[in-house]
Design a protein around this motif. Structure first.
Motif, mmCIF file in Angstrom:
data_model
loop_
_atom_site.group_PDB
_atom_site.id
_atom_site.type_symbol
_atom_site.label_atom_id
_atom_site.label_comp_id
_atom_site.label_asym_id
_atom_site.label_seq_id
_atom_site.Cartn_x
_atom_site.Cartn_y
_atom_site.Cartn_z
ATOM 1 N N ASP A 4 2.920 5.496 -5.709
ATOM 2 C CA ASP A 4 2.941 5.459 -7.052
ATOM 3 C C ASP A 4 4.131 5.849 -8.021
ATOM 4 O OD1 ASP A 4 1.580 5.316 -9.504
ATOM 5 O OD2 ASP A 4 0.649 7.303 -9.499
ATOM 6 N N ASN B 292 0.906 -1.117 0.021
ATOM 7 C CA ASN B 292 0.036 -0.034 -0.051
ATOM 8 C C ASN B 292 1.094 1.153 -0.054
ATOM 9 O OD1 ASN B 292 -3.096 -0.131 -0.030
ATOM 10 N ND2 ASN B 292 -2.617 -1.674 1.559
ATOM 11 N N TYR C 255 -2.538 -4.222 -7.746
ATOM 12 C CA TYR C 255 -3.047 -2.831 -7.687
ATOM 13 C C TYR C 255 -3.087 -2.290 -9.195
ATOM 14 C CZ TYR C 255 -2.747 -2.884 -2.515
ATOM 15 O OH TYR C 255 -2.937 -3.317 -1.217
ATOM 16 N N SER D 289 0.641 11.371 -1.604
ATOM 17 C CA SER D 289 1.279 11.915 -2.617
ATOM 18 C C SER D 289 1.769 13.393 -2.638
ATOM 19 C CB SER D 289 -0.097 12.291 -3.566
ATOM 20 O OG SER D 289 -0.262 11.394 -4.671
ATOM 21 N N ARG E 229 1.914 1.557 -3.552
ATOM 22 C CA ARG E 229 0.824 1.992 -4.329
ATOM 23 C C ARG E 229 0.441 3.533 -4.008
ATOM 24 N NH1 ARG E 229 -3.831 3.619 -2.741
ATOM 25 N NH2 ARG E 229 -4.081 2.678 -0.790
ATOM 26 N N GLN E 230 0.452 4.178 -2.848
ATOM 27 C CA GLN E 230 0.339 5.598 -2.671
ATOM 28 C C GLN E 230 1.467 6.563 -3.092
ATOM 29 O OE1 GLN E 230 -0.295 5.240 1.701
ATOM 30 N NE2 GLN E 230 -2.455 5.504 1.388
ATOM 31 N N ASP F 148 -4.488 8.643 0.634
ATOM 32 C CA ASP F 148 -3.533 8.764 -0.819
ATOM 33 C C ASP F 148 -3.014 10.156 -1.029
ATOM 34 O OD1 ASP F 148 -4.272 6.029 -0.628
ATOM 35 O OD2 ASP F 148 -5.462 6.017 -2.462
ATOM 36 N N GLU F 149 -3.949 11.036 -0.847
ATOM 37 C CA GLU F 149 -3.596 12.251 -1.431
ATOM 38 C C GLU F 149 -2.461 12.906 -0.421
ATOM 39 O OE1 GLU F 149 -7.030 12.510 0.490
ATOM 40 O OE2 GLU F 149 -6.999 10.741 -0.831
ATOM 41 N N LYS G 56 -5.337 0.542 -9.973
ATOM 42 C CA LYS G 56 -5.362 1.766 -8.678
ATOM 43 C C LYS G 56 -4.093 2.536 -8.745
ATOM 44 C CE LYS G 56 -8.107 -1.209 -5.867
ATOM 45 N NZ LYS G 56 -8.420 -2.177 -4.905
ATOM 46 N N VAL G 57 -2.931 1.889 -9.437
ATOM 47 C CA VAL G 57 -1.749 2.818 -9.618
ATOM 48 C C VAL G 57 -1.184 2.672 -10.923
ATOM 49 C CG1 VAL G 57 -0.396 0.659 -8.823
ATOM 50 C CG2 VAL G 57 0.491 2.841 -8.531
#
Lengths: 391, 182
Positions: free
Chosen positions: A23, A17, A45, A190, A20-21, A186-187, A50-51
């Protein structure tokens, strides 16, 4: 902002995860054993959209790290994951990744090296990479591994660092255990990791660069010293990244190592990774009985925060250093660091090296309590001791 | 902190049940760990899985040696896997078997509390086929978990992997397991 997403996740899932976050542009990995499930979850993912990362599956770990170096040199944010024999096979290129100053973030599920063949936890794999030039962070639980994976991205890409970061978490003990973890939105992640702007991307044809060339005796040495300098910049950067991460997450990272009830302790253990959690439970139990005991857990192992650790330990009566790997013919890697950090002091604690947990051997609370009992004995001999091994 | 050990055979879903229990306990506001014991994984081989449940953050990362509750998903493991190992007389032994608790006491020599449930038959009757889910229902009843909390977590978790009609069959089996012991 606070963590809003409490869940029961394995260490694998938590790290996947984090990836994924983050990215990343590219994840290059060898998709089967000795790989961990991290890459499996991450690939899912990607497949689920999702990514946006490009996953490059390759035929060996040696190729995985080679593809990572190529991708990072091209200017792409690059991650990978490995374990055990996989890291051993990568090793040639891990040195190259560090010397080419590619800010690759890799997670290592700590597992024993063969032989005998064994799949379980110890620190032999990452300790074998301690001289490679990568930064090394050790997590106590899945939460720390998650948070270090995010912080690693910022640390690796810092202008005055530009080095690969290896984030380790204990194989099985953390990777396969479902535990409570809190992921950031997630944001928020990011925003925290930001855009990666490579300084000298190979694909920038307007500004061509040469990367990874032959380096003769007239300059090789200086290039190695640049790596030394980059490593020296890590502690300050790591503290800065921690501060920003704390603001974001409400975490309390405040150093290169964690201390637990150490200040007024007479006896201390030093230990990396998940066993530090077990040892904290023991410290609590012994404190209730009035024993002055404490713990020190390095978060950062490369570069080793020797100066700070020296100050934290120098006034102790005795310190037990718990190593989960061997350096045959010498002492354990952690012991050597602590011993070296204290070498110049006139008055220093008695030091003992305890090897434990090789090949996944369980370590129990009462065994750590025995270490503290040992330490209180001023006549204790045998500097090298082995916890729970038949001898 | 409560420690629980599962005994099953590879493929019977003991590990899944252990992870579902952790999900349920989280919903109750608990801290949890769920982990399997890994050897060479083979279908049919005896496996163990563990849960820790606590009101406080769980820091210990050792194996579980002295569980308070043991759940045996496959009755043949009473002989093959020494499920009472480390289980104190104050503990609970929950066994999937058509036999009575007295028969299990005779078979194992365990003198503490033994609870039996024919989870295999419940799963067959429901049409779900896997005894792990009614065993989980029975276990959460023994632990005193609220049914709605547990049911909604099981439903949520199974729905990620299984089609709706199979989830329904499993929920039926889960409820039957719970009802049997509540």
């Amino acid at each position: 902002m606070s963590k809003d997403n409490k869940d029961v996740l394995t260490g694998h899932q938590v790290v996947a995860n984090a990836m994924r976050q983050v990215d990343p542009d590219v994840v290059a990995a060898y998709p089967i054993t000795p790989q961990s499930e991290i890459v499996e979850y991450f690939s899912q993912y990607v497949a689920d959209g999702k990514v946006d990362s490009e996953v490059i599956t390759v035929e060996s770990e040696h190729s995985a790290m080679s593809a990572c170096v190529g991708s990072a040199a091209a200017g792409a944010r690059t991650m990978t994951a490995t374990a055990s024999q996989g890291l051993a096979l990568m090793m040639e290129i891990v040195y190259i990744a560090a010397s080419m100053r590619t800010p690759i973030v890799m997670t290592v599920a700590n597992r024993a090296l063969s032989g005998p063949i064994n799949i379980h936890c110890d620190h032999s794999d990452s300790m074998a990479a301690r001289d490679s030039g990568v930064i090394q962070l050790y997590g106590e639980d899945a939460q720390e591994a998650y948070e270090f994976t995010l912080m690693a991205q910022r640390l690796a890409e810092s202008e005055d660092v530009l080095l690969p970061v290896m984030v380790t978490l204990d194989g099985f003990t953390l990777t396969h255990t479902a535990q409570v973890a809190e992921l950031l939105p997630d944001e928020a992640v990011s925003e925290f990791v930001g855009e990666y702007d490579a300084r000298y991307p190979l694909l920038d044809v307007e500004n061509p660069t040469t990367q990874g060339p032959f380096d003769m005796p007239d300059y090789y040495f200086e290039h190695k010293l640049q790596q030394v300098e980059a490593m020296e910049n890590v502690p300050a950067r790591f503290l800065q990244v921690q501060e920003e991460f704390n603001d974001l997450s409400g975490s309390n990272y405040d150093g290169l190592f964690e201390t637990y009830k150490l200040d007024d302790a007479d006896y201390a253990v030093v230990v990396l990774g998940s066993t530090a959690g077990t040892a904290k439970v023991v410290v609590d139990e012994l404190r209730e009985k009035g024993k002055k005991v404490g713990l020190l857990k390095p978060w950062l192992f490369r570069p080793f925060p020797g100066e700070g650790i020296k100050d934290a330990l120098v006034d102790k009566e005795a310190v037990g250093i718990l190593d989960r790997s061997l350096s045959f013919g010498s002492s354990g890697p952690l012991y050597l660091e602590i011993s070296s950090a204290l070498a110049e002091e006139d008055r220093k604690p008695r030091l003992y090296n305890y090897t434990y947990g090789l090949g996944g051997r369980d370590i129990k609370e009462d065994q750590i309590a025995d270490v503290f009992e040992d330490l209180a004995n001023p006549d204790l001999e045998d500097k090298m001791r082995y916890i729970g091994a038949r001898q | 902190m409560k420690e629980i050990r599962w005994h099953g055979r590879g493929g019977q879903g003991a590990k899944t049940a252990s992870q579902l229990l952790a999900d349920i306990n989280l919903q109750e506001g608990k801290f949890v760990q769920s982990f399997p014991e890994y050897g060479p994984e083979r279908s049919g081989a005896p496996i163990r899985a563990y849960n820790r449940v606590s009101d406080k953050k769980i820091r210990v990362h050792s194996g579980v040696d002295e569980p308070e509750v043991v759940a045996v998903v496959d009755p043949t493991l009473l002989q093959a896997a020494s499920p009472t190992e480390g289980l104190s007389e104050d503990g609970v032994l929950l066994v999937n078997t058509p036999n009575s608790s007295d028969e299990v006491k005779d078979e194992t020599g365990f003198t503490g509390k033994v609870i039996t449930i024919d989870a295999t038959k419940i799963a067959e009757d429901a049409g779900s086929g896997y005894a792990n889910i009614p065993m989980l229902g029975a276990l959460v009843a023994v632990l005193g978990t609220e049914y709605e909390v547990a049911e909604s977590e099981v439903s949520k978790a199974l729905s990620k992997k299984l089609p709706e009609e199979i989830v329904e069959l499993n929920l039926e089996a889960f409820e039957a397991g719970y009802e049997k012991l509540s």
